[in-house]
Design a protein around this motif. Structure first.
Motif, PDB file in Angstrom:
ATOM      1  N   ARG A   1       3.867 -57.875 -56.971  1.00 61.74           N
ATOM      2  CA  ARG A   1       4.107 -57.798 -58.411  1.00 61.74           C
ATOM      3  C   ARG A   1       4.110 -59.178 -59.043  1.00 61.74           C
ATOM      4  O   ARG A   1       3.509 -59.393 -60.109  1.00 61.74           O
ATOM      5  CB  ARG A   1       5.444 -57.104 -58.671  1.00 61.74           C
ATOM      6  CG  ARG A   1       5.889 -57.084 -60.134  1.00 61.74           C
ATOM      7  CD  ARG A   1       7.275 -56.471 -60.230  1.00 61.74           C
ATOM      8  NE  ARG A   1       7.749 -56.371 -61.593  1.00 61.74           N
ATOM      9  CZ  ARG A   1       8.477 -57.297 -62.221  1.00 61.74           C
ATOM     10  NH1 ARG A   1       8.795 -58.420 -61.579  1.00 61.74           N
ATOM     11  NH2 ARG A   1       8.883 -57.113 -63.461  1.00 61.74           N
ATOM     12  N   VAL A   2       4.761 -60.136 -58.416  1.00 64.04           N
ATOM     13  CA  VAL A   2       4.819 -61.502 -58.952  1.00 64.04           C
ATOM     14  C   VAL A   2       3.420 -62.084 -59.082  1.00 64.04           C
ATOM     15  O   VAL A   2       3.048 -62.641 -60.133  1.00 64.04           O
ATOM     16  CB  VAL A   2       5.692 -62.399 -58.051  1.00 64.04           C
ATOM     17  CG1 VAL A   2       5.590 -63.861 -58.491  1.00 64.04           C
ATOM     18  CG2 VAL A   2       7.141 -61.947 -58.093  1.00 64.04           C
TER      19      VAL A   2
ATOM     20  N   ARG B   1       8.592 -52.482 -59.048  1.00 69.44           N
ATOM     21  CA  ARG B   1       9.745 -53.202 -58.526  1.00 69.44           C
ATOM     22  C   ARG B   1       9.386 -54.655 -58.263  1.00 69.44           C
ATOM     23  O   ARG B   1       8.225 -55.021 -58.186  1.00 69.44           O
ATOM     24  CB  ARG B   1      10.247 -52.535 -57.233  1.00 69.44           C
ATOM     25  CG  ARG B   1      10.952 -51.208 -57.467  1.00 69.44           C
ATOM     26  CD  ARG B   1      11.558 -50.701 -56.178  1.00 69.44           C
ATOM     27  NE  ARG B   1      12.268 -49.443 -56.381  1.00 69.44           N
ATOM     28  CZ  ARG B   1      13.514 -49.356 -56.768  1.00 69.44           C
ATOM     29  NH1 ARG B   1      14.220 -50.456 -56.990  1.00 69.44           N
ATOM     30  NH2 ARG B   1      14.091 -48.180 -56.943  1.00 69.44           N
ATOM     31  N   LYS B   2      10.416 -55.479 -58.069  1.00 64.55           N
ATOM     32  CA  LYS B   2      10.224 -56.915 -57.893  1.00 64.55           C
ATOM     33  C   LYS B   2       9.819 -57.222 -56.459  1.00 64.55           C
ATOM     34  O   LYS B   2      10.653 -57.440 -55.586  1.00 64.55           O
ATOM     35  CB  LYS B   2      11.496 -57.673 -58.267  1.00 64.55           C
ATOM     36  CG  LYS B   2      11.852 -57.544 -59.741  1.00 64.55           C
ATOM     37  CD  LYS B   2      13.108 -58.314 -60.089  1.00 64.55           C
ATOM     38  CE  LYS B   2      13.433 -58.189 -61.568  1.00 64.55           C
ATOM     39  NZ  LYS B   2      14.648 -58.935 -61.943  1.00 64.55           N
ATOM     40  N   THR B   3       8.508 -57.253 -56.241  1.00 66.71           N
ATOM     41  CA  THR B   3       7.953 -57.562 -54.934  1.00 66.71           C
ATOM     42  C   THR B   3       7.025 -58.763 -55.061  1.00 66.71           C
ATOM     43  O   THR B   3       6.701 -59.209 -56.171  1.00 66.71           O
ATOM     44  CB  THR B   3       7.157 -56.370 -54.378  1.00 66.71           C
ATOM     45  OG1 THR B   3       6.035 -56.114 -55.247  1.00 66.71           O
ATOM     46  CG2 THR B   3       8.024 -55.117 -54.310  1.00 66.71           C
TER      47      THR B   3
ATOM     48  N   LYS C   1       7.309 -66.674 -56.648  1.00 64.47           N
ATOM     49  CA  LYS C   1       7.507 -67.350 -57.933  1.00 64.47           C
ATOM     50  C   LYS C   1       7.372 -68.870 -57.779  1.00 64.47           C
ATOM     51  O   LYS C   1       6.804 -69.540 -58.649  1.00 64.47           O
ATOM     52  CB  LYS C   1       8.878 -67.000 -58.501  1.00 64.47           C
ATOM     53  CG  LYS C   1       9.012 -65.559 -58.953  1.00 64.47           C
ATOM     54  CD  LYS C   1      10.416 -65.277 -59.462  1.00 64.47           C
ATOM     55  CE  LYS C   1      10.570 -63.825 -59.882  1.00 64.47           C
ATOM     56  NZ  LYS C   1      11.947 -63.524 -60.363  1.00 64.47           N
TER      57      LYS C   1
ATOM     58  N   ALA D   1       9.928 -62.367 -53.022  1.00 66.26           N
ATOM     59  CA  ALA D   1       9.530 -62.487 -54.425  1.00 66.26           C
ATOM     60  C   ALA D   1       9.869 -63.870 -54.970  1.00 66.26           C
ATOM     61  O   ALA D   1       9.126 -64.442 -55.778  1.00 66.26           O
ATOM     62  CB  ALA D   1      10.208 -61.407 -55.253  1.00 66.26           C
ATOM     63  N   LYS D   2      10.986 -64.435 -54.522  1.00 67.74           N
ATOM     64  CA  LYS D   2      11.364 -65.778 -54.949  1.00 67.74           C
ATOM     65  C   LYS D   2      10.352 -66.809 -54.460  1.00 67.74           C
ATOM     66  O   LYS D   2       9.976 -67.725 -55.207  1.00 67.74           O
ATOM     67  CB  LYS D   2      12.762 -66.115 -54.426  1.00 67.74           C
ATOM     68  CG  LYS D   2      13.268 -67.474 -54.877  1.00 67.74           C
ATOM     69  CD  LYS D   2      14.677 -67.735 -54.362  1.00 67.74           C
ATOM     70  CE  LYS D   2      15.188 -69.098 -54.814  1.00 67.74           C
ATOM     71  NZ  LYS D   2      16.565 -69.359 -54.315  1.00 67.74           N
TER      72      LYS D   2
ATOM     73  N   GLU E   1      16.243 -58.895 -56.436  1.00 64.86           N
ATOM     74  CA  GLU E   1      14.867 -59.207 -56.097  1.00 64.86           C
ATOM     75  C   GLU E   1      14.661 -58.954 -54.610  1.00 64.86           C
ATOM     76  O   GLU E   1      14.881 -59.827 -53.783  1.00 64.86           O
ATOM     77  CB  GLU E   1      14.526 -60.658 -56.445  1.00 64.86           C
ATOM     78  CG  GLU E   1      14.511 -60.907 -57.922  1.00 64.86           C
ATOM     79  CD  GLU E   1      13.964 -62.267 -58.245  1.00 64.86           C
ATOM     80  OE1 GLU E   1      13.573 -62.977 -57.294  1.00 64.86           O
ATOM     81  OE2 GLU E   1      13.905 -62.615 -59.415  1.00 64.86           O
TER      82      GLU E   1
END
Length: 429
Positions: free
Chosen positions: A66-67, A61-63, A146, A142-143, A284
């Motif tokens: 993960r990023v 998942r988008k965590t 990034k 998550a943002k 996200e």
């Protein structure tokens, strides 16, 4: 054989056949162990990082974790597929470099990718620090992760671009007889910058920047370790009342082993309703949202299963509440345990990166402080010199090994990928 230069009774010749023989001899005596070592790490890195990228991109998942892990995998893959093969080519043709542009680009890309990894690891450390040492403050999303990766890439370019200028083809004189030399070309500091201070300034800036990042990493993980030791068992054990209260005021970050089709995922936990109303729905999610969704789903299913035949009596309601509280505490313990586990995994990745660069940095410092150090070494000493000089390759190749060792579900996904590949291979044959 042509005469390239004659000065003070010393003759510098250009003879491609002679240079080729010298190059092959030096490779066999000095560079062969480093070549084999680099080739092994290249194979491990290409396969391992490809698997990491596939699993984390398609299954996780988008965590924030993960990023960051995906970013590290991409940086390592670029090194594995571009800069490492270029390094192998350089070792095979150490005195026969002909493409100055390729030399410049490979050196620039190596510095850039390593700088990107440094900044990404710093972002990981800050995320770990906030989630463990500052749990009641707003956590990284998550943002945000990034943004840190993008900023890291931009900073890496800013600090690595001088490599495009100072590196290139360096002409050297190789002795073949008394006062007689042949000319060779190496991928090193370009001839026009050999006698200037620009290469040294470039190296000092890079070393200083990495030293500052290393200090920040050491401080962050030291604070994390102190916090975990200080809290002891209380860090892993909160009452369900505390958990419900805390979940409304902050969101814990970073969890591990959460997949897109995880049977424990899904549902709309009541514990996140207020959060969803305030922040809106988003694909996200932060690590805390994903984790709490999974945990509350576990609790609901367990309660539903055990209380399917329960009535509305007061005693049964109290029993239900006690079971729910017990499950909440157990789930909280499991969540915090996973949080510490992934923190340990990312710390080991960071530690490997730092340790693998120490020998390289020492060699670089010696190279500038004592220019005659390398020529004075025996062939055995030169073998170890070049072996140590490429110690930084360990980090970009062994990160997948750490992920596999520390994450049971990552190993499970790897096994699924292997079985899928085997079935595909058998079906085509």
């Amino acid at each position: 054989m042509e005469i390239g230069n004659t000065t003070n009774s010393s003759v510098v010749l250009w003879d491609e056949a002679t240079v080729n023989k010298i190059n092959d001899s030096v490779f066999d005596k000095i560079y062969l162990p480093s070549f084999i070592y680099t080739l092994i790490l290249l194979v491990i890195g290409c396969l391992g990082n490809s698997v990491v990228f596939y699993i984390y991109f398609t299954r996780w998942r988008k965590t924030t974790s993960r990023v960051f892990i995906l970013a590290l995998a991409v940086f390592d893959l670029i090194n594995n597929f571009i800069t490492t093969p270029t390094e192998l080519h350089s070792m095979l043709n150490w005195f026969q470099t002909t493409n100055g542009g390729l030399c410049k680009f490979s050196r620039f890309l190596t510095f850039m990718m390593n700088n990107c990894s440094s900044v990404t690891l710093l972002g990981i450390a800050l995320d770990r620090y906030r989630s463990i040492c500052r749990p009641f403050q707003t956590q990284m999303s998550a943002k945000n992760a990034k943004i840190i990766v993008v900023v890291g890439v931009l900073l890496a370019v800013v600090f690595a671009w001088p490599a495009l200028v100072v590196y290139g083809i360096q002409s050297i004189k190789i002795p073949i007889a008394p006062k007689t030399y042949v000319r060779g070309n190496m991928c090193m500091i370009e001839d026009g910058f050999v006698d200037t201070d620009y290469p040294l300034a470039f190296v000092i800036v890079l070393l200083a920047g990495n030293l500052l990042i290393d200090i920040a990493l050491i401080i962050a993980y030291s604070c994390i370790a102190i916090q975990v030791i200080r809290r002891g068992s209380s860090f892993l054990c909160q009452t369900s009342k505390d958990m419900r209260k805390d979940s409304q005021s902050y969101s814990q970050s970073n969890t591990e082993d959460v997949f897109l089709d995880d049977k424990n995922s899904g549902g709309n936990p009541s514990i996140l309703k207020n959060f969803s109303k305030q922040h809106g729905s988003s694909q996200e999610k932060s690590d805390s949202e994903v984790e709490m969704m999974s945990l509350n789903s576990d609790i609901k299913r367990s309660i539903k299963k055990t209380d399917s035949n329960a009535g509305n009596k007061a005693s049964e309601k109290r029993a239900k509440f006690k079971r729910q509280r017990s499950l909440s505490v157990q789930s909280e313990e499991a969540r915090r345990s996973r949080m510490i586990k992934i923190t340990l995994m990312l710390f080991l990745v960071t530690l490997l990166f730092m340790i693998s660069f120490i020998p390289y940095c020492v060699i670089v410092i010696i190279r500038y402080v004592q220019p005659n150090y390398y020529p004075s070494l025996s062939n055995t000493g030169k073998v170890f010199y070049h072996f140590i000089l490429r110690s930084y390759l360990l980090s970009m190749s062994l990160n997948p090994v750490i992920y596999s060792f520390m994450s049971e579900k990552f190993r499970e996904e790897c096994r699924k990928c292997i079985r899928k590949f085997v079935r595909l291979f058998k079906s085509r044959n």
